[in-house]
Design a protein around this motif. Sequence first.
Motif, PDB file in Angstrom:
ATOM      1  N   TRP A 177      -9.091   3.735  -1.047  1.00 47.64           N
ATOM      2  CA  TRP A 177      -8.587   4.776  -0.471  1.00 47.64           C
ATOM      3  C   TRP A 177      -7.524   5.709  -1.264  1.00 47.64           C
ATOM      4  O   TRP A 177      -6.979   6.727  -0.514  1.00 47.64           O
ATOM      5  CB  TRP A 177      -7.657   4.052   0.879  1.00 47.64           C
ATOM      6  N   LEU A 183       0.951  -1.080  -0.042  1.00 48.53           N
ATOM      7  CA  LEU A 183       0.070   0.074   0.049  1.00 48.53           C
ATOM      8  C   LEU A 183       0.840   1.107   0.139  1.00 48.53           C
ATOM      9  O   LEU A 183       0.534   2.314  -0.576  1.00 48.53           O
ATOM     10  CB  LEU A 183      -0.995   0.023   1.204  1.00 48.53           C
ATOM     11  N   MET A 184       2.163   1.017   0.632  1.00 48.36           N
ATOM     12  CA  MET A 184       3.067   2.456   0.558  1.00 48.36           C
ATOM     13  C   MET A 184       3.372   2.569  -0.614  1.00 48.36           C
ATOM     14  O   MET A 184       3.291   3.540  -1.202  1.00 48.36           O
ATOM     15  CB  MET A 184       4.168   1.839   1.522  1.00 48.36           C
ATOM     16  N   SER A 244      -5.215   9.432   0.356  1.00 51.55           N
ATOM     17  CA  SER A 244      -3.735   9.817   0.162  1.00 51.55           C
ATOM     18  C   SER A 244      -3.634  10.938  -0.957  1.00 51.55           C
ATOM     19  O   SER A 244      -2.728  11.842  -0.693  1.00 51.55           O
ATOM     20  CB  SER A 244      -3.135   8.339  -0.392  1.00 51.55           C
ATOM     21  N   SER A 264      -3.071  -0.752   7.906  1.00 58.00           N
ATOM     22  CA  SER A 264      -2.813  -1.930   7.568  1.00 58.00           C
ATOM     23  C   SER A 264      -2.726  -3.157   8.541  1.00 58.00           C
ATOM     24  O   SER A 264      -3.065  -4.335   8.301  1.00 58.00           O
ATOM     25  CB  SER A 264      -1.268  -2.080   6.856  1.00 58.00           C
ATOM     26  N   GLN A 317      -0.651   2.562  -3.490  1.00 57.72           N
ATOM     27  CA  GLN A 317      -1.441   3.405  -2.897  1.00 57.72           C
ATOM     28  C   GLN A 317      -1.011   4.992  -2.759  1.00 57.72           C
ATOM     29  O   GLN A 317      -1.352   5.856  -3.409  1.00 57.72           O
ATOM     30  CB  GLN A 317      -2.287   3.282  -1.683  1.00 57.72           C
ATOM     31  N   ASN A 318       0.087   5.137  -2.120  1.00 51.28           N
ATOM     32  CA  ASN A 318       0.649   6.485  -2.001  1.00 51.28           C
ATOM     33  C   ASN A 318       1.616   6.869  -3.053  1.00 51.28           C
ATOM     34  O   ASN A 318       1.699   8.075  -3.264  1.00 51.28           O
ATOM     35  CB  ASN A 318       1.391   6.367  -0.402  1.00 51.28           C
ATOM     36  N   THR A 338      -6.517  -0.263  -2.488  1.00 48.90           N
ATOM     37  CA  THR A 338      -5.938   0.989  -3.403  1.00 48.90           C
ATOM     38  C   THR A 338      -6.982   1.758  -3.967  1.00 48.90           C
ATOM     39  O   THR A 338      -6.975   3.046  -3.836  1.00 48.90           O
ATOM     40  CB  THR A 338      -4.958   0.498  -4.243  1.00 48.90           C
ATOM     41  N   THR A 376      -1.152   4.702   7.162  1.00 45.87           N
ATOM     42  CA  THR A 376      -1.271   3.538   6.428  1.00 45.87           C
ATOM     43  C   THR A 376      -0.910   2.121   7.209  1.00 45.87           C
ATOM     44  O   THR A 376      -1.175   1.254   7.266  1.00 45.87           O
ATOM     45  CB  THR A 376      -0.064   3.312   4.988  1.00 45.87           C
TER      46      THR A 376
END
Lengths: 302, 273
Positions: A170, A82-83, A174, A227, A86-87, A167, A223
């Motif tokens: 959300w 996700l880091m 972000s 998570s 997503q980010n 992802t 996150t």
Amino acid sequence: MSFGHRRGWWIGFLLAPALVTMAVFVAWPMLGALRYAFYDFHGLKIGGFVGLQNFVDVLGEPPYRGWTYTALWHNTIVFVSLMVLQNGVAYLLAFALLQGLPGHRVHRVIVFLPVVLSAVIVGFLWKLFLNPLFGLVNQALLLVGVHGPPWLGSEYTALGSLILVNTWHWLGFSTLVFLAGMQSVPAEILEAARLDGATNATLLRRIIWPLVAPSTTILFTLTFIGSFNWFELPYVMAGLNGSPGGATDVLGLYFYRTAFGSVSSGLQDFGHGSALAVLMFAFVGSCAAVALHVLRRREVAL
Amino acid sequence: MKRLAEPAAFQALLLVNALVMLVPLAVMLLSAFKSNAEIFTSPFALPARLDFGNVARVWAETDFARQLANSALVTASAVALLLVFGTMAAYALARYRFRGRAALFLFFLSGLMVPLKLAVIPLFVQLDTLHLIDTRLGLVLIYVAMGLPSTVFILTGFLRALPGELEESARIEGASEALIMWSIMLPLARPAMVIAAIQNAVPIWNDFFFPLVLITTDRLKTLPQGLTVFMGEYNTDWGVLFAGLTLSALPITLCYILLSRQFIAGMTQGAVK
């Protein structure tokens, strides 16, 4: 009558409802969680003091041990993915929104739309879309001649599918956090860099990245916490046992199963459940505190 | 050359993103009006005719209306209590000096660090002793406790920043403390209260975890919880499933479209300075 005396009652009256609610439903249960971890339970009834036994079981004794480390490993994969995904995508999208191109306000509203939906709606919607035969995703892939994988049905793709869906859910959050950070960068700095011939890639890497460090700190921390407390999306899409075959089992599901019983067993085990909760809280809390400390120092240094 | 190419690349990125976000929701909406056969053979096409049959079945055959009412009741009560309790406490912390104020503020603040989900076991036992298991009131109280730290935090910050002159002159005129709070200070705090309300309302409306643990009686179930039952019962009837998902998503989506600025501000508040 002294004003001070009446004033004291007035302040007390203002504070009392919030304080009582917090004491009864936050502070007392938190202390309880700590205490319960050292006891044996028979259903809802508290049994004998067992010392550290629940912790020893959860961390070192089969079958708990295997479950604990598998779930922890899956949560770690989720966090790292996700880091990056997503980010990472959010960072680029925020920069695209920052350009003030025609329609950027509408795009802002669009990217945030999935964020307001519940994980239950998002989870079920994508569960239908990811259906191997009739789902939208594999139907679309078939149009370009690709036979899609069974997504949630295979242990190789299930966790990845959940990460992608999260992802989608959300990304807007972000993005808008990064955008707010970028908007607080003084326009003169960006102008000056551009005049010096900086490309967008250089701007993103060298100028904006250090200046949005506070946004990165917040997103990293949120996150991380999100998570490791992940529950609703895997529950809806993969079930309480983290199907297929535990490939999507995460700490949240494992904690819930241990505490309130799985579908098959239905046995409550509040002692081991509480030990897990205390460990999760300590782990997430201490990691988040260390990360926050390190990242804050980085903000100053950059 | 480069100057021209880059805006186009950004515009393309935004467009692709908009498609990725909107197409799934559009397909959900369109599929609500389709038969199974239509969904399976032409998933992206418009429905052959506007058939409200699936929607009518969700409305008539399931507990959707009742669950909608439960969610609305629980969310509205929790947010109302949060605003009342939160504003009272924040007002005391922001506008008066008294002993222990800093410590009390810290107590509320520490609640921000505590994920209440991990305390669900003792919370369950606690609610059991209070006979609040399987009641909507139990849910409401948990949500109030969960939302108080951030609410108190936002409102204290806002109320503290208000100027003191009006308050002082009213006090000299002999107005009571309650009157000063109610008719002078609180009207000024309305924007912060809207932000606090939305910040709390969205996660409460969407919550699934606490109903899952606490509510077992069918007629007390909330919308997200009801959806899990419904999705299992109609699992072969995709048109009905999409209709149920669409109906569940509709209330909050409409609110969001009407109030997108406040939603975004409320939900990113705390992550954005």
